[in-house]
Design an enzyme around this catalytic site. Structure first.
Site, PDB file in Angstrom:
ATOM      1  N   LYS A  11       1.180  -1.075  -0.043  1.00 54.70           N
ATOM      2  CA  LYS A  11      -0.357   0.477   0.250  1.00 54.70           C
ATOM      3  C   LYS A  11       0.993   1.049   0.031  1.00 54.70           C
ATOM      4  O   LYS A  11       2.156   1.281   0.151  1.00 54.70           O
ATOM      5  CB  LYS A  11      -0.668   0.284   0.899  1.00 54.70           C
ATOM      6  CG  LYS A  11      -1.980  -1.153   1.493  1.00 54.70           C
ATOM      7  CD  LYS A  11      -3.272  -0.959   2.366  1.00 54.70           C
ATOM      8  CE  LYS A  11      -3.852  -1.936   1.864  1.00 54.70           C
ATOM      9  NZ  LYS A  11      -4.665  -1.729   3.706  1.00 54.70           N
ATOM     10  N   TYR A  51     -12.489  -2.271  -3.841  1.00 60.46           N
ATOM     11  CA  TYR A  51     -12.835  -2.398  -2.690  1.00 60.46           C
ATOM     12  C   TYR A  51     -14.145  -1.790  -2.083  1.00 60.46           C
ATOM     13  O   TYR A  51     -14.982  -1.663  -1.420  1.00 60.46           O
ATOM     14  CB  TYR A  51     -12.630  -1.156  -1.863  1.00 60.46           C
ATOM     15  CG  TYR A  51     -10.795  -2.232  -1.100  1.00 60.46           C
ATOM     16  CD1 TYR A  51     -10.533  -2.906  -0.245  1.00 60.46           C
ATOM     17  CD2 TYR A  51      -9.590  -1.048  -1.674  1.00 60.46           C
ATOM     18  CE1 TYR A  51      -9.333  -3.204   0.469  1.00 60.46           C
ATOM     19  CE2 TYR A  51      -8.614  -1.366  -1.072  1.00 60.46           C
ATOM     20  CZ  TYR A  51      -8.173  -2.323  -0.783  1.00 60.46           C
ATOM     21  OH  TYR A  51      -7.081  -2.350   0.357  1.00 60.46           O
ATOM     22  N   HIS A 117      -1.814  -5.386   1.148  1.00 58.02           N
ATOM     23  CA  HIS A 117      -3.782  -6.041   1.428  1.00 58.02           C
ATOM     24  C   HIS A 117      -3.268  -7.196   0.663  1.00 58.02           C
ATOM     25  O   HIS A 117      -2.531  -7.835   0.239  1.00 58.02           O
ATOM     26  CB  HIS A 117      -4.362  -5.708   0.346  1.00 58.02           C
ATOM     27  CG  HIS A 117      -5.664  -6.134  -0.321  1.00 58.02           C
ATOM     28  ND1 HIS A 117      -6.782  -6.295   0.825  1.00 58.02           N
ATOM     29  CD2 HIS A 117      -5.617  -7.097  -1.025  1.00 58.02           C
ATOM     30  CE1 HIS A 117      -7.845  -7.108  -0.143  1.00 58.02           C
ATOM     31  NE2 HIS A 117      -6.838  -7.419  -1.058  1.00 58.02           N
ATOM     32  N   GLU A 128      -9.712 -10.747  -7.667  1.00 62.25           N
ATOM     33  CA  GLU A 128      -8.708  -9.936  -7.560  1.00 62.25           C
ATOM     34  C   GLU A 128      -7.075 -10.008  -8.377  1.00 62.25           C
ATOM     35  O   GLU A 128      -6.527  -9.183  -8.823  1.00 62.25           O
ATOM     36  CB  GLU A 128      -7.950  -9.883  -6.002  1.00 62.25           C
ATOM     37  CG  GLU A 128      -9.242  -9.770  -5.001  1.00 62.25           C
ATOM     38  CD  GLU A 128      -8.397  -9.697  -3.437  1.00 62.25           C
ATOM     39  OE1 GLU A 128      -7.570  -9.898  -3.187  1.00 62.25           O
ATOM     40  OE2 GLU A 128      -9.888  -8.621  -2.993  1.00 62.25           O
TER      41      GLU A 128
HETATM   42  P1  CMP Z   1      -7.267  -4.847   3.208  1.00 57.35           P
HETATM   43  O1  CMP Z   1      -7.297  -5.743   4.251  1.00 57.35           O
HETATM   44  O2  CMP Z   1      -7.014  -3.770   2.893  1.00 57.35           O
HETATM   45  O3  CMP Z   1      -8.903  -4.214   3.238  1.00 57.35           O
HETATM   46  C1  CMP Z   1      -9.892  -3.521   3.504  1.00 57.35           C
HETATM   47  C2  CMP Z   1      -9.355  -2.399   4.298  1.00 57.35           C
HETATM   48  O4  CMP Z   1      -9.938  -2.048   4.867  1.00 57.35           O
HETATM   49  C3  CMP Z   1      -7.980  -2.942   4.980  1.00 57.35           C
HETATM   50  O5  CMP Z   1      -7.152  -3.631   4.627  1.00 57.35           O
HETATM   51  C4  CMP Z   1      -7.444  -1.549   6.207  1.00 57.35           C
HETATM   52  O6  CMP Z   1      -6.621  -1.447   5.503  1.00 57.35           O
HETATM   53  C5  CMP Z   1      -8.804  -0.899   6.119  1.00 57.35           C
HETATM   54  N1  CMP Z   1     -10.046  -0.703   7.083  1.00 57.35           N
HETATM   55  C6  CMP Z   1     -10.600  -1.728   7.846  1.00 57.35           C
HETATM   56  N2  CMP Z   1     -10.513  -1.034   9.018  1.00 57.35           N
HETATM   57  C7  CMP Z   1     -10.725  -0.064   9.013  1.00 57.35           C
HETATM   58  C8  CMP Z   1     -10.748   1.322   9.852  1.00 57.35           C
HETATM   59  N3  CMP Z   1     -11.493   0.461  11.212  1.00 57.35           N
HETATM   60  N4  CMP Z   1     -10.944   1.841   9.998  1.00 57.35           N
HETATM   61  C9  CMP Z   1      -9.688   2.963   8.614  1.00 57.35           C
HETATM   62  N5  CMP Z   1      -9.419   1.076   7.541  1.00 57.35           N
HETATM   63  C10 CMP Z   1     -10.065   0.498   7.752  1.00 57.35           C
END
Ligand code: CMP
Length: 140
Positions: A11, A51, A117, A128
């Protein structure tokens, strides 16, 4: 155990701090193989689509802005049980809950800026990987 492919993203918080090599070393040390990789800037439209399953969550807009803010590195990782293995190497989404030695424990800044991720299921991995790569770009 079967050989699988999973989608990984380094990221913007990771690329900004020049951590690509350090994170890739963790994948390779765990036995995962990087069989496709590219650095790119995600458009907001792409980030929203990628997303989409989180569009009802309160953090969705922040997540989209963050993922489109600076370069990311998208990757396909290959290995035995690669989806689960990669999730172990990444650690918990919230870095304060991530196990020692994991990518998120060592590098993540917050639950939002959590460095990596990884696909969470076989179905997600297929979707994905197809989102970012064509078959000819994946070279095992
Ligand atoms: P990722 O695995 O990329 O999948 C969804 C993403 O949402 C997660 O990682 C986090 O980076 C983000 N995410 C999940 N919960 C929160 C939160 N409470 N606040 C901000 N970002 C979040």
């Amino acid at each position: 155990m079967s050989t699988e492919l999973t989608l990984s993203i380094l990221k913007p918080d990771a690329t900004r701090r020049n951590l690509t090599g350090k994170i890739n070393a963790k994948f390779e040390e765990s036995g995962l193989r990087i069989v496709a990789q590219k650095r790119m800037i995600l458009s907001r439209r792409q980030a929203r689509l990628f997303y989409k399953m989180h569009e009802d969550k309160p953090f969705y807009d922040e997540l989209v802005e963050f993922m489109a803010s600076e370069p990311i590195v998208v990757q396909v990782l290959e290995g035995k049980n690669a989806i689960l293995k990669n999730r172990e190497v990444m650690g918990a989404t919230d870095p304060s809950k991530a196990a020692p030695g994991t990518v998120r424990k060592e590098f993540a800044l917050s639950i939002g800026e959590n460095s990596v991720h990884g696909s969470d299921s076989k179905e997600s991995a297929e979707r994905e990987i197809r989102f970012f790569f064509s078959d000819t770009e994946i070279v095992g």
